[in-house]
Write an enzyme that holds these catalytic residues in place. Structure first.
Site, PDB file in Angstrom:
ATOM      1  N   ARG A   1       0.851  -1.201   0.000  1.00  0.00           N
ATOM      2  CA  ARG A   1       0.000   0.000   0.000  1.00  0.00           C
ATOM      3  C   ARG A   1       0.882   1.246   0.000  1.00  0.00           C
ATOM      4  NH1 ARG A   1      -1.752   1.396   4.609  1.00  0.00           N
ATOM      5  NH2 ARG A   1      -2.539  -0.655   5.193  1.00  0.00           N
TER       6      ARG A   1
ATOM      7  N   TYR B   1     -16.365  17.592 -14.106  1.00  0.00           N
ATOM      8  CA  TYR B   1     -16.760  16.185 -14.108  1.00  0.00           C
ATOM      9  C   TYR B   1     -17.836  15.949 -13.038  1.00  0.00           C
ATOM     10  CZ  TYR B   1     -16.396  11.143 -13.740  1.00  0.00           C
ATOM     11  OH  TYR B   1     -16.693   9.808 -13.712  1.00  0.00           O
TER      12      TYR B   1
ATOM     13  N   ASP C   1      -7.891  19.588 -13.511  1.00  0.00           N
ATOM     14  CA  ASP C   1      -8.148  18.218 -13.950  1.00  0.00           C
ATOM     15  C   ASP C   1      -7.827  18.198 -15.442  1.00  0.00           C
ATOM     16  OD1 ASP C   1      -9.306  15.920 -15.051  1.00  0.00           O
ATOM     17  OD2 ASP C   1     -10.966  15.901 -13.624  1.00  0.00           O
TER      18      ASP C   1
ATOM     19  N   LYS D   1      -8.656   7.311 -18.775  1.00  0.00           N
ATOM     20  CA  LYS D   1      -9.019   7.856 -20.082  1.00  0.00           C
ATOM     21  C   LYS D   1      -7.815   7.830 -21.032  1.00  0.00           C
ATOM     22  CE  LYS D   1     -12.727   8.368 -17.677  1.00  0.00           C
ATOM     23  NZ  LYS D   1     -13.116   9.600 -17.016  1.00  0.00           N
TER      24      LYS D   1
END
Ligand SMILES: *Cc1c(COP(=O)(O)O)cnc(C)c1O
Length: 374
Positions: A46, A98, A170, A195
């Site tokens: 992690r 978004y 973003d 994306k």
């Protein structure tokens, strides 16, 4: 080194043991330690993983930042960044961001006392009016989703700095190949790696890039403490995608330019939203801050039924949410990607159709839209 070369080489030296030219997938959750309290490089996955590290290095380089962190999703990255806020802090959000970012602030962070307002960031007067003493973040996208509005990043970053707020961009739609916000004065770049960076519609991922060392220390702590980390296989797929980002973006842009021109001349299309068209209100700003105009565009048909009919009739464009992959996608934002923002300031016209132009041959894509519109 130029962008195309860095995309293939930064963080991606052949592995020391066998010379593998492709970064190995370190599919492990933990690392054997030579002595108590003295791990070699990592202790638990992690906290860190070499495949993830390679991805972070190349993303930092491509965005022109000093460090990057990668996450299990774009929203995982956004959530982790918002965890730097405290109750009473305030965020100014572009009015066309978004939908998931809006939902996170409106329905999750709001419960933790983080306040926000949405504004049209192209309107400097409203932006200045929205900024408060406790505004910590001005959050923007450009081009926006799905209306393809262009925000002047340099201008908004300067106003944010004056107000002592962090300007977060973003950059999912443009990618660092087309636009580098940190070079325009922004403090932080956020990505949905899902994306264009991944580029093949086969992974979910996110990233944050910055040159603010203090912030990255805090985010590194939060990444491990909150735990939205990506798996090594997804990091490998993202690395593989990033290698071809430059040539893919060129092809996406070429296809989108062709389709925008075709749609602009079509009698059943009421309006085309693409910053590459000279009559787009943000065309000049986009030409200044972007290399080309991107692979996303939207258009208005004459009615909601027409929009649905076109989206259901295409054969090459898949009817699907998401964007940025090699295959072309079409969708109707009203009932699909933007259903969660109905009735909010982010609501979109019901006759709107959004397309993510893939890298198929532009002639085939134009022919497909032609038959779908007929
Ligand atoms: C998809 C998307 C996100 C969210 O990313 P996920 O990887 O789906 O969590 C954020 N911003 C933009 C612009 C997006 O398109």
């Amino acid at each position: 080194m130029r962008f195309e070369t860095r995309a293939i080489h930064v963080g991606q030296d052949p592995d020391a043991e066998f010379g593998a030219v492709s970064v190995p997938i370190y599919q492990t959750s933990t690392y054997a330690q030579p002595a108590v309290g003295k791990p070699k490089a990592y202790d638990y996955a992690r906290g860190g993983n070499p495949t993830r590290e390679a991805l972070q290095e190349v993303l930092a380089s491509l965005e022109g930042g000093t460090r990057a962190l990668s996450f299990s999703s774009g929203l995982g990255a956004t959530t982790t960044l918002l965890l730097t806020l405290r109750p009473g802090d305030h965020v100014v959000l572009g009015d066309d961001v978004y939908g998931g970012t809006y939902r996170l602030l409106a329905r999750v962070m709001n419960g933790w006392g983080v306040e926000f307002d949405t504004v049209d960031l192209a309107d400097e007067v409203s932006l200045r009016a929205a900024i408060r003493d406790r505004t910590r973040i001005v959050w923007l996208e450009s081009p926006t989703n799905p209306l393809m509005k262009i925000v002047d990043i340099e201008r908004v970053a300067a106003i944010s700095r004056e107000a002592g707020a962090m300007c977060v961009v973003d950059n999912t739609f443009a990618t660092p190949y087309l636009q580098r916000p940190l070079g325009l004065g922004a403090d932080v770049v956020v990505h949905s790696v899902t994306k264009y960076l991944g580029g093949h519609s086969d992974l979910i991922g996110g990233a944050i890039v910055t040159s603010d060392d203090e912030l990255i220390e805090r985010l590194t702590f939060l990444q491990n403490a909150a735990g939205a980390v990506p798996g090594p296989m997804d990091c490998f797929l993202a690395l593989r995608g990033v290698k071809t980002l430059a040539i893919r973006m060129e092809a996406h842009c070429t296809g989108a330019e062709r389709i925008a021109e075709f749609l602009a001349g079509h009698p059943k299309v009421a309006r085309v939203y693409y910053p590459g068209l000279p009559d787009h209100p943000g065309h000049d700003v986009a030409a200044r801050q972007m290399r080309r105009f991107g692979g996303m565009l939207s258009f208005e048909t004459r009615s909601r039924d027409d929009a649905i009919a076109v989206a259901e009739r295409t054969r090459i464009f898949f009817l699907a949410e998401s964007l940025g992959g090699v295959e072309s996608l079409i969708e109707v934002p009203g009932p699909m990607t933007h259903a969660s923002v109905a009735g909010s300031p982010l609501e979109v016209p019901e006759s709107l159709v959004r397309v993510s132009v893939g890298i198929e041959h532009p002639d085939d894509l134009v022919a497909d839209l032609e038959q779908a519109l007929s």
